[in-house]
Design a protein around this motif. Sequence first.
Motif, PDB file in Angstrom:
ATOM      1  N   GLU B  10       0.866  -1.175   0.000  1.00 18.78           N
ATOM      2  CA  GLU B  10       0.000   0.000   0.000  1.00 18.78           C
ATOM      3  C   GLU B  10       0.903   1.225   0.000  1.00 18.78           C
ATOM      4  OE1 GLU B  10      -3.370  -0.101  -0.060  1.00 18.78           O
ATOM      5  OE2 GLU B  10      -3.181  -2.277  -0.179  1.00 18.78           O
ATOM      6  N   ILE B  11       0.631   2.151  -0.889  1.00 11.31           N
ATOM      7  CA  ILE B  11       1.437   3.370  -0.962  1.00 11.31           C
ATOM      8  C   ILE B  11       0.531   4.572  -0.715  1.00 11.31           C
ATOM      9  CG2 ILE B  11       2.937   4.787  -2.427  1.00 11.31           C
ATOM     10  CD1 ILE B  11       3.442   2.236  -4.107  1.00 11.31           C
ATOM     11  N   GLU B  12       0.926   5.425   0.238  1.00  8.58           N
ATOM     12  CA  GLU B  12       0.175   6.662   0.502  1.00  8.58           C
ATOM     13  C   GLU B  12       1.111   7.847   0.319  1.00  8.58           C
ATOM     14  OE1 GLU B  12      -3.173   5.377   3.788  1.00  8.58           O
ATOM     15  OE2 GLU B  12      -1.809   7.048   4.231  1.00  8.58           O
ATOM     16  N   ILE B  13       0.713   8.777  -0.499  1.00  7.93           N
ATOM     17  CA  ILE B  13       1.537   9.967  -0.728  1.00  7.93           C
ATOM     18  C   ILE B  13       0.693  11.190  -0.393  1.00  7.93           C
ATOM     19  CG2 ILE B  13       2.893  11.248  -2.435  1.00  7.93           C
ATOM     20  CD1 ILE B  13       3.271   8.551  -3.908  1.00  7.93           C
ATOM     21  N   ASP B  14       0.982  11.799   0.762  1.00  4.44           N
ATOM     22  CA  ASP B  14       0.176  12.909   1.257  1.00  4.44           C
ATOM     23  C   ASP B  14       1.045  14.170   1.309  1.00  4.44           C
ATOM     24  OD1 ASP B  14      -1.733  14.483   2.350  1.00  4.44           O
ATOM     25  OD2 ASP B  14      -1.659  13.605   4.354  1.00  4.44           O
ATOM     26  N   VAL B  15       1.198  14.803   0.177  1.00  7.52           N
ATOM     27  CA  VAL B  15       2.053  15.997   0.096  1.00  7.52           C
ATOM     28  C   VAL B  15       1.365  17.054  -0.761  1.00  7.52           C
ATOM     29  CG1 VAL B  15       4.262  14.791   0.413  1.00  7.52           C
ATOM     30  CG2 VAL B  15       3.277  14.962  -1.871  1.00  7.52           C
TER      31      VAL B  15
END
Lengths: 143, 137
Positions: B10-15
């Motif tokens: 699972e990849i989460e990118i919160d930027v």
Amino acid sequence: MLNIYTSLTDVMKDDRFIKDVDAFFGSNVLHDDAFTRMVLIRIEKCTEYKDNVFIDRSGIGMYSSFLSTGTKILLSISYYPEYIFNGIEMGYNAAQLLSYVSNGSIYIDNRDFVLEEESSTKRVVCVDGVECSIEEANDILGG
Amino acid sequence: MLRYSVSNMEIEIDVNNKIYILGQDSSEGKTYLYQLLRSLQQRPEYKNDLLLITYNSNIGTDVIVKLIQEFSGKLIMMDRVDLYWCSELRDCLEEHISCPILLDLKSNDYIMRLSATPVIFEWSGNKMEVKKYANDV
């Protein structure tokens, strides 16, 4: 002795300069020696390896081409002391292990890492042609 | 927030839509993240969402600059940027901040010449997270 070069202009003119260490290293066989073991344990958290395969931190067997670039640079310097390797892609954790290389050459720019010093031995390195202790090298390199 | 699922990860990118510098230690998983996103890109639905660039001695910076200028997707990630670095690339990145740009860039000299922010990069088990700092608005 480890030779450290800090001028990119100078090393670019040198036929021995390897710019893309990742491509140079390929799937190199990993040597059965203390330096290789130390680097693989410290950087990759790897406890087992043979030939060109290592077990990564998740327990998965990978070819040596999947090692991090920092590890490849450290091992290349040690395996091929006749070349000068581009260290610009090294992470801090890899760069601080440079002091354990017994013979080889690297170009690295100034950055915030500190070369580790073995407590049992007083190593000498060569920074831009000047022999110095690890402590002096750290002052020169800005660590 | 960008969320992806690939190869059991699972990849989460919160930027934000800014330039970010990934962690500066070796073997943190930056290149691994790059490879996961690359395999995600093989799926038709993500084909135009991601621009993934890694150093290749056969491709010049002029091609890279053109790719960035023409990109209108959701995320740019560049691996091994130190080897591509030049003022043209820096200018191009700073002019093209319409999506998050993640850079694997180590040289302090180069980072100082770029308006970039460090980012928190974490992975544990089968989850990988790229997060901005709390004060990054």
